[in-house]
Write an enzyme that holds these catalytic residues in place. Structure first.
Site, PDB file in Angstrom:
ATOM      1  N   ASP A 114       0.854  -1.181   0.000  1.00  0.00           N
ATOM      2  CA  ASP A 114       0.000   0.000   0.000  1.00  0.00           C
ATOM      3  C   ASP A 114       0.902   1.248   0.000  1.00  0.00           C
ATOM      4  O   ASP A 114       1.712   1.446   0.910  1.00  0.00           O
ATOM      5  CB  ASP A 114      -0.848  -0.051   1.283  1.00  0.00           C
ATOM      6  CG  ASP A 114      -1.830   1.092   1.387  1.00  0.00           C
ATOM      7  OD1 ASP A 114      -1.539   2.193   0.888  1.00  0.00           O
ATOM      8  OD2 ASP A 114      -2.888   0.871   2.001  1.00  0.00           O
ATOM      9  N   ASP A 159      -8.003   4.374  -8.637  1.00  0.00           N
ATOM     10  CA  ASP A 159      -9.351   3.793  -8.743  1.00  0.00           C
ATOM     11  C   ASP A 159     -10.388   4.809  -8.278  1.00  0.00           C
ATOM     12  O   ASP A 159     -10.246   5.396  -7.202  1.00  0.00           O
ATOM     13  CB  ASP A 159      -9.428   2.516  -7.908  1.00  0.00           C
ATOM     14  CG  ASP A 159      -8.447   1.466  -8.417  1.00  0.00           C
ATOM     15  OD1 ASP A 159      -8.531   1.114  -9.600  1.00  0.00           O
ATOM     16  OD2 ASP A 159      -7.575   1.026  -7.634  1.00  0.00           O
ATOM     17  N   GLU A 217      -6.308   5.652 -19.485  1.00  0.00           N
ATOM     18  CA  GLU A 217      -6.575   6.914 -20.175  1.00  0.00           C
ATOM     19  C   GLU A 217      -7.264   6.633 -21.509  1.00  0.00           C
ATOM     20  O   GLU A 217      -8.258   7.287 -21.855  1.00  0.00           O
ATOM     21  CB  GLU A 217      -5.268   7.671 -20.409  1.00  0.00           C
ATOM     22  CG  GLU A 217      -5.510   8.988 -21.123  1.00  0.00           C
ATOM     23  CD  GLU A 217      -4.308   9.927 -21.081  1.00  0.00           C
ATOM     24  OE1 GLU A 217      -3.190   9.472 -20.795  1.00  0.00           O
ATOM     25  OE2 GLU A 217      -4.512  11.124 -21.339  1.00  0.00           O
ATOM     26  N   LYS A 251     -19.229   4.645  -5.999  1.00  0.00           N
ATOM     27  CA  LYS A 251     -20.379   4.724  -5.079  1.00  0.00           C
ATOM     28  C   LYS A 251     -20.042   5.586  -3.864  1.00  0.00           C
ATOM     29  O   LYS A 251     -18.947   5.491  -3.313  1.00  0.00           O
ATOM     30  CB  LYS A 251     -20.756   3.322  -4.595  1.00  0.00           C
ATOM     31  CG  LYS A 251     -21.303   2.453  -5.721  1.00  0.00           C
ATOM     32  CD  LYS A 251     -21.692   1.097  -5.202  1.00  0.00           C
ATOM     33  CE  LYS A 251     -22.183   0.246  -6.362  1.00  0.00           C
ATOM     34  NZ  LYS A 251     -22.086  -1.183  -6.117  1.00  0.00           N
ATOM     35  N   THR A 283      -1.886   5.329 -21.038  1.00  0.00           N
ATOM     36  CA  THR A 283      -2.077   3.970 -20.508  1.00  0.00           C
ATOM     37  C   THR A 283      -3.475   3.493 -20.898  1.00  0.00           C
ATOM     38  O   THR A 283      -4.292   4.262 -21.388  1.00  0.00           O
ATOM     39  CB  THR A 283      -1.964   3.935 -18.969  1.00  0.00           C
ATOM     40  OG1 THR A 283      -3.059   4.647 -18.409  1.00  0.00           O
ATOM     41  CG2 THR A 283      -0.646   4.496 -18.493  1.00  0.00           C
TER      42      THR A 283
HETATM   43  C1  LIG Z   1      -6.754   2.195 -12.258  1.00  0.00           C
HETATM   44  S1  LIG Z   1      -5.170   1.538 -11.970  1.00  0.00           S
HETATM   45  C2  LIG Z   1      -4.067   2.734 -12.714  1.00  0.00           C
HETATM   46  C3  LIG Z   1      -2.679   2.184 -12.935  1.00  0.00           C
HETATM   47  C4  LIG Z   1      -1.655   3.151 -13.518  1.00  0.00           C
HETATM   48  N1  LIG Z   1      -1.405   4.266 -12.639  1.00  0.00           N
HETATM   49  C5  LIG Z   1      -2.058   3.607 -14.895  1.00  0.00           C
HETATM   50  O1  LIG Z   1      -2.331   4.810 -15.071  1.00  0.00           O
HETATM   51  O2  LIG Z   1      -2.087   2.766 -15.801  1.00  0.00           O
HETATM   52  C6  LIG Z   1      -4.948   1.817 -10.234  1.00  0.00           C
HETATM   53  C7  LIG Z   1      -3.819   0.995  -9.657  1.00  0.00           C
HETATM   54  O3  LIG Z   1      -3.572   1.397  -8.318  1.00  0.00           O
HETATM   55  C8  LIG Z   1      -3.308   0.239  -7.527  1.00  0.00           C
HETATM   56  N2  LIG Z   1      -3.575   0.643  -6.145  1.00  0.00           N
HETATM   57  C9  LIG Z   1      -4.756   0.956  -5.577  1.00  0.00           C
HETATM   58  N3  LIG Z   1      -4.595   1.347  -4.314  1.00  0.00           N
HETATM   59  C10 LIG Z   1      -3.258   1.306  -4.060  1.00  0.00           C
HETATM   60  C11 LIG Z   1      -2.465   1.606  -2.930  1.00  0.00           C
HETATM   61  N4  LIG Z   1      -3.006   2.043  -1.789  1.00  0.00           N
HETATM   62  N5  LIG Z   1      -1.136   1.441  -3.016  1.00  0.00           N
HETATM   63  C12 LIG Z   1      -0.568   0.998  -4.153  1.00  0.00           C
HETATM   64  N6  LIG Z   1      -1.262   0.705  -5.268  1.00  0.00           N
HETATM   65  C13 LIG Z   1      -2.597   0.852  -5.218  1.00  0.00           C
HETATM   66  C14 LIG Z   1      -4.217  -0.803  -8.118  1.00  0.00           C
HETATM   67  O4  LIG Z   1      -3.792  -2.120  -7.805  1.00  0.00           O
HETATM   68  C15 LIG Z   1      -4.106  -0.498  -9.611  1.00  0.00           C
HETATM   69  O5  LIG Z   1      -3.020  -1.172 -10.199  1.00  0.00           O
END
Ligand SMILES: C[S@@+](CC[C@H](N)C(=O)[O-])C[C@H]1O[C@@H](n2cnc3c(N)ncnc32)[C@H](O)[C@@H]1O
Length: 237
Positions: A124, A147, A220, A151, A217
């Site tokens: 994390d 993310d 996007e 909701k 990515t």
């Molecule tokens: C929607 S993806 C976007 C990935 C990347 N930043 C991109 O633009 O392609 C969000 C990523 O954040 C990771 N993630 C979510 N909460 C996190 C946290 N607290 N620490 C590290 N990674 C996290 C998820 O596993 C996921 O791979």
């Protein structure tokens, strides 16, 4: 999991859910051959993605030099992280990600380019910032397409919160920048509200221009294909 009082344990609210950690063959290969070069093992808290309080990493020792440090939280498949590391050999890049197969993809991309100025922590990123990164030590923090947690009852899971922004502000060096992007308008507006109220200063009058070093990515591309606007934000300590 933290223990409150004597007997009542509860889970911290986190910004992710556990998913099956199945890797595809190329991720498995990258993980097997190159994980040791890029992964930094840290002392864990009660969850496999947590970081033990007071765990510490000596980044100068890990990288074998003292260089400006940049952190990416939620590095996903590593497209941005790898591009940043490749474009800035003079900067050391630390990526936090909780999903092992994504991290394996990042490892594969770093190894394919032979990059030595990036390391990854399977944890994390908020806990990573808190326990593994010294105050006023970062050149920049990147958080791209976190993310959205649509909701209302899940908004507490969003990564961009007053607490996270204060922590980022504390870990940036004076003049350091926090860059974010999202393709969800309501989250973008919340990010701006939270960041405007944080100790950081907005760099641009309105939204930031698209950060030119950020590669496109899948998140996007997906947002644009669905007709959504992509918002960039940039704040300075
Ligand atoms: C929607 S993806 C976007 C990935 C990347 N930043 C991109 O633009 O392609 C969000 C990523 O954040 C990771 N993630 C979510 N909460 C996190 C946290 N607290 N620490 C590290 N990674 C996290 C998820 O596993 C996921 O791979």
């Amino acid at each position: 999991m933290v223990v409150t009082g004597e007997t009542r344990p509860h889970r911290d609210v986190v910004s992710f859910v556990r998913r099956s950690a199945r890797m595809n063959p190329s991720q498995e290969r990258a993980w097997r051959h190159h994980r040791a070069a890029y992964l930094v093992d840290v002392a864990r808290g009660p969850m496999s993605t947590s970081v033990a309080p007071q765990a510490a990493v000596d980044w100068a020792e890990v990288f074998g030099r003292t260089a400006p440090l940049l952190v990416e939280i939620g590095a996903g498949n590593g497209d941005s992280l790898v591009a940043t590391a490749a474009a800035h050999p003079d900067v050391d890049v630390i990526g936090f990600e909780v999903f092992e197969p994504s991290m394996a993809s990042t490892v594969g991309k770093l190894a394919a380019q032979g990059l030595t100025n990036a390391r990854l922590v399977l944890a994390d990123g908020v806990q990573g910032l808190r326990w593994l990164v010294a105050p006023a030590s970062l050149e920049a923090v990147h958080m791209f397409f976190p993310d959205p947690w649509h909701k209302a009852r899940h908004h507490k899971r969003r990564l961009v919160s007053p607490a996270t922004c204060s922590l980022v502000a504390d870990r940036l060096r004076p003049g350091g920048v926090f860059r974010l992007a999202t393709d969800w308008e309501d989250y973008a507006l919340t990010m701006r509200e939270v960041l405007d109220a944080s100790p950081l200063t907005r760099v641009h009058e309105g939204w930031a221009p698209r950060f030119e070093e950020r590669p496109m990515t899948k998140y996007e591309a997906r947002g644009i294909a669905a007709g959504r606007t992509v918002y960039d934000l940039c704040y300075r300590r």
